[in-house]
Scaffold this motif. Sequence first.
Motif, PDB file in Angstrom:
ATOM      1  N   ASP A 104      -4.017   9.042 -15.583  1.00 33.91           N
ATOM      2  CA  ASP A 104      -4.952   8.961 -14.454  1.00 33.91           C
ATOM      3  C   ASP A 104      -6.397   8.983 -14.944  1.00 33.91           C
ATOM      4  O   ASP A 104      -7.252   8.257 -14.424  1.00 33.91           O
TER       5      ASP A 104
ATOM      6  N   GLU B  45      -9.225   5.922 -14.604  1.00 35.07           N
ATOM      7  CA  GLU B  45     -10.577   6.064 -14.059  1.00 35.07           C
ATOM      8  C   GLU B  45     -11.617   5.503 -15.027  1.00 35.07           C
ATOM      9  O   GLU B  45     -12.624   4.930 -14.600  1.00 35.07           O
TER      10      GLU B  45
ATOM     11  N   LEU C  19     -11.712   1.909 -14.388  1.00 31.51           N
ATOM     12  CA  LEU C  19     -12.466   1.637 -13.158  1.00 31.51           C
ATOM     13  C   LEU C  19     -13.964   1.758 -13.391  1.00 31.51           C
ATOM     14  O   LEU C  19     -14.756   1.008 -12.808  1.00 31.51           O
TER      15      LEU C  19
ATOM     16  N   GLN D 185     -14.929   1.958  -3.805  1.00 27.12           N
ATOM     17  CA  GLN D 185     -14.735   3.038  -2.836  1.00 27.12           C
ATOM     18  C   GLN D 185     -14.560   2.488  -1.420  1.00 27.12           C
ATOM     19  O   GLN D 185     -13.798   3.046  -0.627  1.00 27.12           O
TER      20      GLN D 185
ATOM     21  N   ARG E  75     -11.048   1.394  -1.293  1.00 29.10           N
ATOM     22  CA  ARG E  75     -10.210   2.597  -1.256  1.00 29.10           C
ATOM     23  C   ARG E  75     -10.210   3.176   0.165  1.00 29.10           C
ATOM     24  O   ARG E  75      -9.172   3.644   0.652  1.00 29.10           O
TER      25      ARG E  75
ATOM     26  N   SER F 194      -2.214   4.470  -1.408  1.00 28.57           N
ATOM     27  CA  SER F 194      -3.479   4.728  -2.095  1.00 28.57           C
ATOM     28  C   SER F 194      -3.283   4.747  -3.604  1.00 28.57           C
ATOM     29  O   SER F 194      -4.088   4.184  -4.358  1.00 28.57           O
ATOM     30  N   ASP F 195      -2.202   5.383  -4.059  1.00 22.95           N
ATOM     31  CA  ASP F 195      -1.919   5.423  -5.498  1.00 22.95           C
ATOM     32  C   ASP F 195      -1.662   4.023  -6.045  1.00 22.95           C
ATOM     33  O   ASP F 195      -2.163   3.655  -7.119  1.00 22.95           O
TER      34      ASP F 195
ATOM     35  N   ASP G  36      -4.903   2.067  -6.262  1.00 20.36           N
ATOM     36  CA  ASP G  36      -5.735   2.455  -7.398  1.00 20.36           C
ATOM     37  C   ASP G  36      -5.297   1.732  -8.664  1.00 20.36           C
ATOM     38  O   ASP G  36      -6.127   1.351  -9.501  1.00 20.36           O
TER      39      ASP G  36
END
Length: 223
Positions: A22, A26, A29, A140, A143, A155-156, A159
Motif C-alpha cells: 500500500d 501511494e 500515485l 482525489q 476517489r 474504493s480499494d 486505487d
Amino acid sequence: MSTLAQGKAGLERASTAQKVADMLRERVLDGELAPGLRLSEEAIGGALGVSRNTLREAFRLLTRDRLLVHEHSRGVFVRRPTGDDVRDLYAARRVIECGALRLWNGVTEAQREAVRAPVRQAVARAEKNDWTKAGSANIQFHRGIVGLAGSTRLSDESDRLFAELMLAFRVAQEINDFYQTYVPWNRRIVELLNNSEIDEAVDQLNEYFDAAEEDLVQRLDAN
C-alpha cells in the motif's frame, strides 16, 4: 514452532507485506516511483525496516496489480503501461465511476463534499501552475466519485486502477498539458451535480473518459 504458531507468523508477514504494498502504491500515485525504475530490495527493505521475504511478498502483490514487473535475471521494475492497458483501465472506470455518480442524490453531504473539495483544490493549484498538485487533487476527485458508492472493495480496486493510470501519465510525460484540459471539465461535472442534473453529469464524465482515453493512448504511442 507449532503449526498454529507458524500460521500466525505467516499472517503477520502477509499483513506487513500488504502495508508495504500500500505504501509503495501511494509512491506510484505521488509520482515518486517512475515507470521503468528498477527497485532495489536492499535499499527499500533497509529504508522500511522489513525482511527480504516480506518485501518480496509486497512486490508480488504489486505485480499482481500490474504496477511492477519481474524480469528474469534483471530484477523488479516499475511497469510501463501500454495503450491497450489504458483502454482496459478506462473501460473499468466507466463502469465504476459512472455508476457511482448516479448515486449522488442519495448520499451524505460529506460524501458529496469529498467530490467537490478536490476540484476547488485543483482549480486553485492550476491557477498557480502547480500541475503536480493539481494532478493529485484530480485523483482525489475521482476517489470521491467512487466513494459515493460507499463500498470499501470498490474504493480499494479503484486505487489500484488509479496507480496504474498514474504510471501511464508518467510515460506520456506531458502531464501539465493533460490536466489543463481536464481540470475545467471536472468543475463542470460538479456544477451539474450541484444542480441535480445527474444524467448530464454522467454524460459529461463519459465524454471526459472518451477524450482522456484517446488523448493518453496517443501520447503513449508517441513515446
